[in-house]
Design a protein around this motif. Structure first.
Motif, PDB file in Angstrom:
ATOM      1  N   TYR A  37       0.826  -1.211   0.000  1.00 35.73           N
ATOM      2  CA  TYR A  37       0.000   0.000   0.000  1.00 35.73           C
ATOM      3  C   TYR A  37       0.857   1.257   0.000  1.00 35.73           C
ATOM      4  O   TYR A  37       0.616   2.192  -0.777  1.00 35.73           O
ATOM      5  CB  TYR A  37      -0.920  -0.016   1.223  1.00 35.73           C
ATOM      6  CG  TYR A  37      -1.725   1.253   1.382  1.00 35.73           C
ATOM      7  CD1 TYR A  37      -2.856   1.483   0.596  1.00 35.73           C
ATOM      8  CD2 TYR A  37      -1.359   2.216   2.309  1.00 35.73           C
ATOM      9  CE1 TYR A  37      -3.588   2.645   0.737  1.00 35.73           C
ATOM     10  CE2 TYR A  37      -2.083   3.386   2.455  1.00 35.73           C
ATOM     11  CZ  TYR A  37      -3.206   3.590   1.665  1.00 35.73           C
ATOM     12  OH  TYR A  37      -3.922   4.749   1.812  1.00 35.73           O
ATOM     13  N   ILE A  38       1.864   1.278   0.861  1.00 31.58           N
ATOM     14  CA  ILE A  38       2.721   2.460   0.944  1.00 31.58           C
ATOM     15  C   ILE A  38       3.497   2.660  -0.356  1.00 31.58           C
ATOM     16  O   ILE A  38       3.628   3.791  -0.841  1.00 31.58           O
ATOM     17  CB  ILE A  38       3.675   2.340   2.147  1.00 31.58           C
ATOM     18  CG1 ILE A  38       2.888   2.396   3.467  1.00 31.58           C
ATOM     19  CG2 ILE A  38       4.741   3.435   2.125  1.00 31.58           C
ATOM     20  CD1 ILE A  38       3.738   2.191   4.698  1.00 31.58           C
ATOM     21  N   SER A  39       4.007   1.557  -0.929  1.00 37.39           N
ATOM     22  CA  SER A  39       4.761   1.675  -2.179  1.00 37.39           C
ATOM     23  C   SER A  39       3.899   2.253  -3.283  1.00 37.39           C
ATOM     24  O   SER A  39       4.315   3.161  -4.012  1.00 37.39           O
ATOM     25  CB  SER A  39       5.293   0.297  -2.587  1.00 37.39           C
ATOM     26  OG  SER A  39       6.184  -0.218  -1.625  1.00 37.39           O
ATOM     27  N   HIS A  40       2.677   1.712  -3.414  1.00 38.68           N
ATOM     28  CA  HIS A  40       1.793   2.217  -4.464  1.00 38.68           C
ATOM     29  C   HIS A  40       1.411   3.669  -4.215  1.00 38.68           C
ATOM     30  O   HIS A  40       1.418   4.499  -5.143  1.00 38.68           O
ATOM     31  CB  HIS A  40       0.531   1.350  -4.534  1.00 38.68           C
ATOM     32  CG  HIS A  40      -0.462   1.824  -5.558  1.00 38.68           C
ATOM     33  ND1 HIS A  40      -1.505   2.652  -5.232  1.00 38.68           N
ATOM     34  CD2 HIS A  40      -0.532   1.615  -6.897  1.00 38.68           C
ATOM     35  CE1 HIS A  40      -2.203   2.924  -6.316  1.00 38.68           C
ATOM     36  NE2 HIS A  40      -1.646   2.308  -7.339  1.00 38.68           N
ATOM     37  N   THR A  41       1.061   4.000  -2.975  1.00 37.99           N
ATOM     38  CA  THR A  41       0.667   5.376  -2.661  1.00 37.99           C
ATOM     39  C   THR A  41       1.802   6.352  -2.908  1.00 37.99           C
ATOM     40  O   THR A  41       1.611   7.426  -3.498  1.00 37.99           O
ATOM     41  CB  THR A  41       0.214   5.466  -1.195  1.00 37.99           C
ATOM     42  OG1 THR A  41      -0.859   4.547  -0.974  1.00 37.99           O
ATOM     43  CG2 THR A  41      -0.259   6.871  -0.864  1.00 37.99           C
ATOM     44  N   MET A  42       2.996   5.979  -2.452  1.00 40.09           N
ATOM     45  CA  MET A  42       4.142   6.865  -2.637  1.00 40.09           C
ATOM     46  C   MET A  42       4.471   7.040  -4.118  1.00 40.09           C
ATOM     47  O   MET A  42       4.780   8.154  -4.564  1.00 40.09           O
ATOM     48  CB  MET A  42       5.351   6.319  -1.886  1.00 40.09           C
ATOM     49  CG  MET A  42       5.241   6.394  -0.370  1.00 40.09           C
ATOM     50  SD  MET A  42       6.680   5.722   0.472  1.00 40.09           S
ATOM     51  CE  MET A  42       7.938   6.881  -0.064  1.00 40.09           C
ATOM     52  N   TYR A  43       4.373   5.943  -4.899  1.00 47.79           N
ATOM     53  CA  TYR A  43       4.692   6.059  -6.316  1.00 47.79           C
ATOM     54  C   TYR A  43       3.651   6.922  -7.023  1.00 47.79           C
ATOM     55  O   TYR A  43       3.996   7.784  -7.835  1.00 47.79           O
ATOM     56  CB  TYR A  43       4.736   4.667  -6.949  1.00 47.79           C
ATOM     57  CG  TYR A  43       5.061   4.707  -8.429  1.00 47.79           C
ATOM     58  CD1 TYR A  43       6.379   4.823  -8.856  1.00 47.79           C
ATOM     59  CD2 TYR A  43       4.052   4.654  -9.392  1.00 47.79           C
ATOM     60  CE1 TYR A  43       6.685   4.871 -10.203  1.00 47.79           C
ATOM     61  CE2 TYR A  43       4.351   4.714 -10.746  1.00 47.79           C
ATOM     62  CZ  TYR A  43       5.671   4.817 -11.147  1.00 47.79           C
ATOM     63  OH  TYR A  43       5.964   4.880 -12.473  1.00 47.79           O
ATOM     64  N   ASP A  44       2.368   6.676  -6.708  1.00 48.78           N
ATOM     65  CA  ASP A  44       1.314   7.465  -7.341  1.00 48.78           C
ATOM     66  C   ASP A  44       1.459   8.940  -6.989  1.00 48.78           C
ATOM     67  O   ASP A  44       1.346   9.814  -7.854  1.00 48.78           O
ATOM     68  CB  ASP A  44      -0.055   6.944  -6.893  1.00 48.78           C
ATOM     69  CG  ASP A  44      -1.193   7.626  -7.632  1.00 48.78           C
ATOM     70  OD1 ASP A  44      -1.326   7.424  -8.842  1.00 48.78           O
ATOM     71  OD2 ASP A  44      -1.946   8.390  -6.986  1.00 48.78           O
ATOM     72  N   LYS A  45       1.718   9.219  -5.718  1.00 53.44           N
ATOM     73  CA  LYS A  45       1.898  10.608  -5.297  1.00 53.44           C
ATOM     74  C   LYS A  45       3.137  11.210  -5.935  1.00 53.44           C
ATOM     75  O   LYS A  45       3.131  12.377  -6.364  1.00 53.44           O
ATOM     76  CB  LYS A  45       2.010  10.668  -3.769  1.00 53.44           C
ATOM     77  CG  LYS A  45       2.107  12.073  -3.208  1.00 53.44           C
ATOM     78  CD  LYS A  45       2.146  12.060  -1.693  1.00 53.44           C
ATOM     79  CE  LYS A  45       2.245  13.482  -1.150  1.00 53.44           C
ATOM     80  NZ  LYS A  45       2.306  13.477   0.337  1.00 53.44           N
ATOM     81  N   SER A  46       4.199  10.407  -6.016  1.00 59.90           N
ATOM     82  CA  SER A  46       5.426  10.905  -6.635  1.00 59.90           C
ATOM     83  C   SER A  46       5.206  11.226  -8.106  1.00 59.90           C
ATOM     84  O   SER A  46       5.695  12.245  -8.618  1.00 59.90           O
ATOM     85  CB  SER A  46       6.547   9.870  -6.482  1.00 59.90           C
ATOM     86  OG  SER A  46       7.706  10.272  -7.168  1.00 59.90           O
ATOM     87  N   MET A  47       4.462  10.337  -8.804  1.00 63.89           N
ATOM     88  CA  MET A  47       4.172  10.578 -10.210  1.00 63.89           C
ATOM     89  C   MET A  47       3.393  11.866 -10.392  1.00 63.89           C
ATOM     90  O   MET A  47       3.694  12.693 -11.262  1.00 63.89           O
ATOM     91  CB  MET A  47       3.377   9.394 -10.783  1.00 63.89           C
ATOM     92  CG  MET A  47       4.198   8.154 -11.060  1.00 63.89           C
ATOM     93  SD  MET A  47       5.178   8.316 -12.573  1.00 63.89           S
ATOM     94  CE  MET A  47       3.882   8.421 -13.796  1.00 63.89           C
ATOM     95  N   ARG A  48       2.362  12.057  -9.565  1.00 65.58           N
ATOM     96  CA  ARG A  48       1.551  13.264  -9.686  1.00 65.58           C
ATOM     97  C   ARG A  48       2.368  14.514  -9.353  1.00 65.58           C
ATOM     98  O   ARG A  48       2.262  15.535 -10.047  1.00 65.58           O
ATOM     99  CB  ARG A  48       0.334  13.175  -8.762  1.00 65.58           C
ATOM    100  CG  ARG A  48      -0.678  12.126  -9.210  1.00 65.58           C
ATOM    101  CD  ARG A  48      -1.849  12.021  -8.250  1.00 65.58           C
ATOM    102  NE  ARG A  48      -2.798  11.001  -8.680  1.00 65.58           N
ATOM    103  CZ  ARG A  48      -3.824  11.232  -9.492  1.00 65.58           C
ATOM    104  NH1 ARG A  48      -4.018  12.454  -9.946  1.00 65.58           N
ATOM    105  NH2 ARG A  48      -4.647  10.273  -9.836  1.00 65.58           N
TER     106      ARG A  48
END
Length: 612
Positions: A37-48
């Motif tokens: 969950y953290i990996s996906h959230t961090m990557y999505d937030k980082s992408m945005r």
């Protein structure tokens, strides 16, 4: 009668292997879930965030490019705005025809041409005036060939604009500041936009007077050349809005086509919503205060979402693979340790129930092998001790047994075995190994083949083994320091004269939640001096006198008196035990014996080999 093992099974006993596996699975599930969950959230937030930052930088560059062009026009207009000779040429009405022509040829036309050439755009320059002596000069832009003429100067009289809405709605003059960017006259039809400002007469300092208007008309496509949607990515929309919110420029081809189809009407948000579904864009904007424009970027989130979906699928697959691998690894490790711990627990339960003949058969070179060896040795030593207690008939042996039973807490073995059992159940293998090894060492050194006199090293090792067992129980609350002179190793001593005093400290000397014990063995002249020093609560002098009194027949202090009497019986009355104490500061027990070199027996060689 059912065994304790069977009773625990009947009462819902769960083997440690299952507990290890369940706790391991819970831990792995939580770890993988949180990590995914953290990996996906961090990557999505980082992408945005990265996309937003990139678009923001691009918008800033676009804004700067547009501002550079508009500021260039404003700068050129300011040279005319502040040129007194240019203003006088528009204001003054000479009567001499020659002077009129000279003013146009030498002042107006050169200055206007210079200003026009200084702007590197397709420029239509208009100067509106109210001077009857100046003739109009203009181009008819309705002719096809006039559409492509660049840097054209037009001189037009006021009567052409005084009734136009853009003129009488022009804001009040603030010197050097008032100007507008808007589409007037034929700008809308020709896809142009104009910068408009007044020409003011400052010949009377107390009152500014309008003598004309300047209009610099440029192509919108040329002015907003850098406002290109592909700079932000495929499918992006870039708009330029004025102060009223009308879209004066759109770079996306779909919106451009919509603009053409609507007969050059201003593009609205409704047309953009029709071209692109709402909620599918990341929206950013940059404001240009001098011009009153806002550059708005609508970037489709489709690419980001597709990348996020791909990464989400990848993360889920990785998490699933890790879960499967960790589960099989956990099952294998749990069974591996559970089988071995079960063997130890069964032997310990047999010892607890009085069966000291049971042994562990284990092959290997790991810690379990050492535990098995120590536990088997402990069973053998304990069994040998019990056999000696029941088989010996000599009075000296009976007296020694009584001394040992007095000095060693009867519950010590039971409590230690219970602790070993508990450690085994909870899988604390390192502590279990240490306690078993030290317990076996303690009893091996305590028994010592039934000899009364042993090497000093064995006595120190025996008390050290006892303390190591106690450290497992007390942890960091118990601190121990050994101060042993190496010169005492060559001598012999009566056994079990240190451990009872250490046990006495742990029973009675606590003052708070910690205690420090210092054990000293050194040469003092021709004697060996043992000292057991603690920083506990101390003992009253009256109490010390009562303990050491030879006439005291009570059980209180019996062990201390027993050691004192054994030392004196063996070595003479000049030796023995002395106690020094200070309330609140601690106690020091001194044991003095003569320094006598030991004889090497066959048992010593066997003990040394066993220790090795």
């Amino acid at each position: 009668m059912k065994s304790a093992w069977e009773k625990r099974k009947r009462l819902g006993y769960m083997p440690i292997g299952y507990k290890l596996m369940l706790s391991y699975l819970v831990f792995i599930i939580i770890l993988i879930t949180v990590n995914g969950y953290i990996s996906h959230t961090m990557y999505d937030k980082s992408m945005r965030n990265q996309t937003s930052a990139n678009i923001k930088n691009t918008l800033v560059q676009i804004r700067d490019n547009v501002s550079y062009k508009t500021d260039d026009i404003i700068r050129i207009s300011s040279t005319l705005y502040e040129d007194d000779s240019f203003i006088d040429s528009l204001r003054i009405e000479p009567t001499d025809k020659r002077e009129i022509n000279e003013r146009y040829d030498k002042v107006l036309r050169p200055k206007l041409e210079s200003a026009s050439k200084s702007i590197g755009l397709n420029l239509r320059m208009f100067v509106y005036y109210n001077n009857s002596t100046i003739d109009e000069v203009y181009v008819n832009y309705n002719k096809p060939e006039a559409q492509y003429q660049e840097k054209v100067i037009n001189l037009l009289k006021y009567n052409r604009i005084v009734h136009q809405p853009w003129y009488y709605s022009f804001p009040n003059e603030e010197y050097g500041v008032t100007m507008q960017w808007k589409q007037v006259e034929d700008d809308r039809g020709d896809d142009r936009i104009s910068m408009i400002r007044r020409i003011m007469d400052l010949s009377v300092p107390t009152k500014m007077k309008e003598v004309g208007m300047m209009r610099f008309s440029v192509l919108i496509e040329e002015l907003f050349e850098s406002v290109y949607f592909r700079n932000l990515g495929e499918g992006a929309v870039l708009l330029v809005k004025d102060r009223t919110g009308k879209i004066i420029y759109a770079s996306n081809q779909q919106l451009h086509d919509a603009k053409e189809a609507s007969e050059r009407a201003p593009i609205t948000l409704a047309s953009m919503a029709k071209a692109h579904p709402p909620g599918e864009f990341l929206t950013l904007q940059e404001y240009m205060p001098k011009q009153g424009w806002t550059i708005v970027a609508y970037v489709p989130l489709t690419i980001i979402k597709q990348e996020a979906e791909r990464v989400r699928t990848y993360i889920l697959l990785i998490c699933l693979l890790c879960f499967v691998l960790f589960t099989f690894t956990g099952i294998f490790m749990s069974r591996y340790f559970s089988k071995r711990i079960t063997k130890f627990v069964s032997v310990l339960n047999a010892f607890r129930e009085g069966d000291l003949h049971k042994r562990i058969s284990y092959r290997g070179k790991d810690e379990f092998s050492q535990i098995a060896t120590a536990l088997n040795g402990m069973g053998e030593d304990v069994e040998a001790l019990i056999n000696k207690v029941y088989l010996t008939q000599l009075q000296k042996k009976e007296a020694e047994l009584e001394m040992l039973q007095t000095q060693i807490n009867p519950h010590f073995l039971y409590n230690t075995l219970s602790s070993i059992n508990r450690l085994a159940k909870f899988g604390e293998n390192e502590k279990l190994q240490k306690m078993v090894v030290e317990l076996a060492k303690f009893y091996r050194l305590t028994l010592n083949s039934g000899r009364t006199l042993i090497p000093v090293s064995s006595e120190v090792e025996q008390v050290n083994a006892y303390l190591d067992i106690q450290k497992v129980k007390y942890g960091r609350r118990l601190e121990v320091t050994f101060d042993v002179d190496v010169n005492v190793w060559q001598f012999e001593t009566i056994k079990l004269i240190l451990q009872p005093f250490v046990e006495n400290v742990l029973k009675h000397a606590w003052s708070g939640d910690r205690i420090h014990i210092r054990i000293v063995a050194k040469l003092d002249g021709g004697d060996i001096l043992y000292r057991v020093i603690d920083d506990g609560m101390g003992v009253r002098q009256e109490r010390i006198a009562e303990i050491m009194s030879a006439s005291n027949e009570s059980e209180t202090g019996f062990g201390i008196r027993n050691i004192h009497q054994r030392v004196q019986l063996q070595y003479g009355e000049q030796y023995g035990v002395s106690i020094f104490s200070l309330r609140g500061a601690g106690t020091s027990v001194n044991i003095r014996i003569p320094a006598r070199k030991r004889k090497l027996f066959l048992e010593d060689l066997e003990d040394d080999q066993g220790s090795g």
